[in-house]
Write an enzyme that holds these catalytic residues in place. Structure first.
Site: not given
Ligand code: UT7
Length: 362
Positions: A111, A249, A279
């Site tokens: 990520c 994020h 996500n």
């Protein structure tokens, strides 16, 4: 001193939408559970290759900077769901763009891939080693999803974003970043059966399983991102009050709320789009940054705080000073090839395979 202006920004979100209700048609979950635990309402499913998304996002970013791909001398691509490992996916993107003068590197830090890339690209421009850098972050995570694992499958989606960096004498771009890795907790997020350490003789080789300690990751994410945010603010001497926007994020709305509380920043300064995309791993920050600019949330000279965490467990934060320009110099009409299937239709073969396997194990 040379700085690295963010002169272009762009995104690619595939058109097929997978809603929480769609997920509830084949797994024991509900819109109520997903929305209340994560804030996610829907996510996108890619109908082509990851590099197709990367090229579209890159073309938008290059147009925004009015930069010819031949001017690029480096492409950094953050992803763990590359089209292929050899050739690397950054080289596929370079070829498709016609970026003949660019070195091409894949970065796999999950990520945090875009933030890691932004940090590396910025510092290579600062030192004079490179001049015009394209940083891409994105994921085709639906391809690696185990659709029988409800604690994981509801969280993720596909998307990609990109940013163009170029030298500037102004104090602009990523002013400071702090990145790190809690390697002792590396197995808190683990995708099995990908990589050369996994036996090819295993009957289950084709299947992907996730080890995912959601609560552990949640706690560590808030703590590490908050500390990294404090560190970059201290390093730059910018106060919390001076921060105009936080673009973190997007993993879970509850994580964003906890982060805002811990850092001490009002929720209205935090950009949120996790409800639309879930996500998207390395894609969340460049997509959110692009949307924040498009929606007028970013003004000339704004201070933007960003933070990320992911498998590894990698983490990081950065403080960006946005440049003067908040509008693209040019527009690109790049888009993905048309998609004539629904998200559930795209996923049907994979879903069937994983459900059948889960059934056979009971
Ligand atoms: O970018 C890095 C990626 N990592 C992350 O984003 C992970 C961060 N962690 C999280 O976002 C949260 O920990 C989760 C959303 C993953 C889970 O939320 P939680 O509030 O920590 O739930 P939980 O794990 O404590 O699960 C509560 C219950 C369990 O049932 P029991 O044991 O209480 O009977 C789960 O089995 O919820 C159940 N559950 C579900 N129920 C309906 C787990 N997944 C689902 C689901 N639908 N999809």
């Amino acid at each position: 001193m040379r700085h690295a202006l963010i002169s272009g920004w762009g995104k690619c979100v595939p058109p097929a939408i997978l809603s929480n209700d769609d997920l509830a048609t084949f797994m024991d979950t509900s819109d109520e559970w997903i929305a209340s635990r994560t804030g996610i309402k829907e996510r996108r499913i890619c109908h082509c290759n990851f590099s197709d998304m990367a090229v579209v996002a890159a073309r938008h970013a290059l147009a925004a900077a009015d930069m010819d791909p031949m001017e690029l001398d480096l492409i950094l691509l953050g992803s763990l769901t590359n089209d292929s490992l050899c050739p690397n996916t950054a080289s596929l993107v370079a070829d498709e763009l016609g970026a003949r003068n660019a070195a091409a590197i894949d970065i796999n830090s999950a990520c945090t891939g875009f933030l890691y890339g932004l940090h590396i690209g910025t510092n290579l421009i600062r030192t004079g080693a490179h001049n015009k850098v394209l940083v891409i972050g994105g994921e085709f995570i639906s391809h690696y999803m185990n659709w029988a694992q409800r604690d994981v499958a509801v969280l993720f989606g596909d998307a990609c974003g990109a940013a163009v960096l170029e030298p500037s004498e102004e104090r602009t771009g990523l002013l400071a970043a702090k990145i790190g890795c809690e390697a002792d907790a590396k197995y808190a997020i683990q995708i099995t059966n990908l990589g050369s350490a996994y036996s090819r003789l295993d009957d289950d080789f084709r299947y992907i399983d996730w080890n995912f300690e959601g609560q552990e990751v949640f706690k560590r994410a808030v703590k590490s991102m908050a500390q990294a945010c404090a560190d970059v603010l201290e390093e730059t001497g910018v106060s919390l009050d001076e921060v105009n926007l936080v673009v973190p994020h997007q993993a879970n709305k509850r994580i964003l709320d906890s982060l805002a509380k811990r850092v001490g920043i009002p929720a209205e300064k935090v950009f949120v789009n996790v409800h639309k995309y879930g996500n998207t791993s390395a894609g969340t920050i460049p997509v959110a940054l692009t949307e924040a600019v498009e929606e007028g949330r970013v003004k000339s000279g704004d201070y933007i705080l960003t933070a990320s965490f992911g498998a590894g467990l990698t983490w990081g934060a950065g403080l960006i000073k946005w440049g003067d320009r908040v509008t693209p110099l040019k527009e690109s009409d790049a888009e993905l090839p048309p998609c004539n299937k629904t998200a559930l239709e795209i996923l049907e073969p994979q879903i069937k395979r994983y459900l059948a396997r889960a059934e056979s194990k009971v």
